[in-house]
Design an enzyme around this catalytic site. Structure first.
Site, mmCIF file in Angstrom:
data_model
loop_
_atom_site.group_PDB
_atom_site.id
_atom_site.type_symbol
_atom_site.label_atom_id
_atom_site.label_comp_id
_atom_site.label_asym_id
_atom_site.label_seq_id
_atom_site.Cartn_x
_atom_site.Cartn_y
_atom_site.Cartn_z
ATOM 1 N N ARG A 52 58.328 -86.531 53.515
ATOM 2 C CA ARG A 52 57.008 -86.021 53.907
ATOM 3 C C ARG A 52 55.882 -86.897 53.373
ATOM 4 N NH1 ARG A 52 56.725 -81.031 51.290
ATOM 5 N NH2 ARG A 52 55.325 -82.006 49.800
ATOM 6 N N TYR A 105 34.142 -82.797 70.691
ATOM 7 C CA TYR A 105 35.360 -82.410 71.426
ATOM 8 C C TYR A 105 35.579 -80.897 71.267
ATOM 9 C CZ TYR A 105 40.475 -82.467 72.262
ATOM 10 O OH TYR A 105 41.747 -82.232 72.713
ATOM 11 N N ASP A 177 34.526 -89.475 64.707
ATOM 12 C CA ASP A 177 35.659 -89.483 65.637
ATOM 13 C C ASP A 177 35.460 -90.709 66.528
ATOM 14 O OD1 ASP A 177 37.414 -89.144 67.799
ATOM 15 O OD2 ASP A 177 37.360 -86.961 67.634
ATOM 16 N N LYS A 202 45.568 -91.062 72.463
ATOM 17 C CA LYS A 202 44.819 -91.680 73.555
ATOM 18 C C LYS A 202 45.172 -93.171 73.659
ATOM 19 C CE LYS A 202 43.106 -87.594 74.010
ATOM 20 N NZ LYS A 202 41.905 -87.099 73.371
HETATM 21 C C1 LIG Z 1 41.861 -85.870 72.588
HETATM 22 C C2 LIG Z 1 40.852 -85.947 71.523
HETATM 23 C C3 LIG Z 1 41.101 -85.409 70.270
HETATM 24 C C4 LIG Z 1 42.341 -84.622 69.969
HETATM 25 O O1 LIG Z 1 43.508 -85.368 70.083
HETATM 26 P P1 LIG Z 1 44.905 -84.621 70.343
HETATM 27 O O2 LIG Z 1 45.906 -85.619 69.968
HETATM 28 O O3 LIG Z 1 44.912 -84.229 71.788
HETATM 29 O O4 LIG Z 1 44.923 -83.420 69.445
HETATM 30 C C5 LIG Z 1 40.141 -85.543 69.291
HETATM 31 N N1 LIG Z 1 38.980 -86.193 69.550
HETATM 32 C C6 LIG Z 1 38.714 -86.728 70.749
HETATM 33 C C7 LIG Z 1 37.436 -87.440 70.959
HETATM 34 C C8 LIG Z 1 39.637 -86.617 71.775
HETATM 35 O O5 LIG Z 1 39.353 -87.125 72.977
#
Ligand SMILES: *Cc1c(COP(=O)(O)O)cnc(C)c1O
Length: 387
Positions: A52, A105, A177, A202
């Site tokens: 972990r 988001y 982010d 992404k």
């Molecule tokens: C998709 C997304 C997230 C979350 O990611 P997941 O892997 O789907 O939980 C966070 N911030 C932004 C800007 C996103 O587009």
């Protein structure tokens, strides 16, 4: 000479000599990791101590992301959302105040409005365009300013250096982010951020087949992040990390193509009579274009358009029959996507006026001519159904 970014993306986190010359760091599956002596067990004086807490597989991705983002340390989480929530939990406790961008988001907003508020954290949403004006919203108990730049539906570009100036003046941290730009097109730590988040799901993963997130921090902020991440018990599966690393090695060439095709589509859409507005930070028509030029070195393939008002049936006629654009959440994979977005309930500090339906488009790696032809046929169906 310090290697350039496209070299780092190939070399960072790799150590073939440690793995019999194998190019990619192998998948180490581990829970138990053995200690050779009582002394070693007591002092934990070895690189890996428990599955972990890390393995060479995880370390490879962590090191690569830290290098590309320009931070000191990176930890991994099972989703991008978990990276956001873990970073917030790390820095906030009961009685603290969080300044959160109104362009955040949706699921990140949900976490703030439920878990954080329930645990006595004060949350205020701010106008993403506020810039240095954020200073007036700072309170003595403000611990975090959270930014997402650009916002992933409405694409407001935020003035991160201005937010960082006010935050640091008041003893708060800036968490960004950075998913839209990826670590390649925006360097959060050069612009004053303390923590940067990626939804690896992404562009880093890039193939629509893995869920993961990362939290990268400065040396100083990393202490707090690592402590919370470890205390909560966050970890990720080594096979997923392997996929993320495999995706990451081609990020630069993919992203360049996503950018080029995205801009080709955006410029074509600007000339369409069905389109009221194209929202793409790299277009001069975008209100955040000057900031984007100042701070970013590229654009990804994600942007939005606002259609002129049309009936639901007409929108359905356009979107239900496209050949190359899928309708579904997430983005950053090799395939093109288009999704109608509803802003109801996900804005509280500002309003985002749309004269018609808002569509978010992800430009994939298909030939742009085919993508344009597909949209053109879609518009023909929309016009026919709109009467
Ligand atoms: C998709 C997304 C997230 C979350 O990611 P997941 O892997 O789907 O939980 C966070 N911030 C932004 C800007 C996103 O587009």
């Amino acid at each position: 000479m310090k290697p350039k970014q496209d070299t780092l993306i190939v070399t960072a986190g790799r150590d073939p000599d440690a793995h019999f010359g194998v190019v990619n760091t192998p998948v180490y599956r581990a829970s138990t990791i053995l200690f050779p002596t009582v002394e070693a067990l007591k002092t934990r004086n070895q690189p890996y101590t428990y599955g972990r807490r890390g393995t060479p597989t995880l370390a490879a991705l962590q090191e690569a992301i830290a290098t590309l983002e320009g931070g000191a340390k990176t930890v991994l989480t099972p989703s991008g959302l978990a990276a956001v929530t873990t970073a917030l939990i790390a820095f906030l406790k009961t009685g603290d105040h969080l300044l959160m961008t109104d362009s955040i988001y949706g699921p990140s907003r949900h976490f703030c409005d439920t878990i954080l508020k329930r645990n006595g954290v004060e949350v205020d949403y701010y106008d993403p365009a506020i810039g240095a004006g954020i200073a007036a919203m700072m309170k003595p108990n403000t611990r975090v300013i959270f930014a997402e730049s650009p916002g992933s539906i409405t694409f407001e570009v935020q003035d991160i250096p201005a937010l960082a100036g006010a935050a640091h003046e008041g003893g708060a941290k800036v968490i960004v982010d950075n998913t839209w730009a990826s670590p390649l097109y925006f360097k959060p730590f050069e612009h004053g951020a303390d923590v940067s988040i990626q939804a690896i799901t992404k562009y880093l993963g890039g193939h629509s087949d893995v869920m993961m997130g990362s939290i990268t921090a400065t040396e100083e902020a990393a202490k707090t992040v690592l402590a919370a991440h470890g205390a909560i018990g966050m970890t990720v599966a080594p096979d997923d990390v392997f996929l993320a690393l495999r995706g990451m090695r081609t990020l630069s060439v993919r992203l360049e193509r996503h950018m080029r095709t995205g801009l080709t589509l955006a410029r074509w859409l600007e000339g369409r009579p069905e389109v009221a507005q194209v929202i793409h930070p790299a277009l001069p028509s975008h209100p955040g274009h000057a900031l984007w030029r100042r701070d970013f070195t590229g654009a990804s393939g994600l942007f939005s358009i606002v259609l002129k008002p049309c009936t639901d049936a007409a929108l359905g006629a356009m979107l239900d029959n496209l050949d190359y654009y899928g309708m579904g959440w997430s983005w950053g994979g090799f395939e093109s996507l288009i999704v109608p977005q509803d802003l109801t309930g996900i804005r509280t500090a500002t309003t985002f006026a749309c004269e018609g339906p808002l569509l978010r488009i992800h430009a994939g790696l298909e030939d742009p001519d085919d993508l344009i032809a597909d949209l053109e046929a879609g518009f023909a169906r929309l016009n026919a159904a709109n009467g």
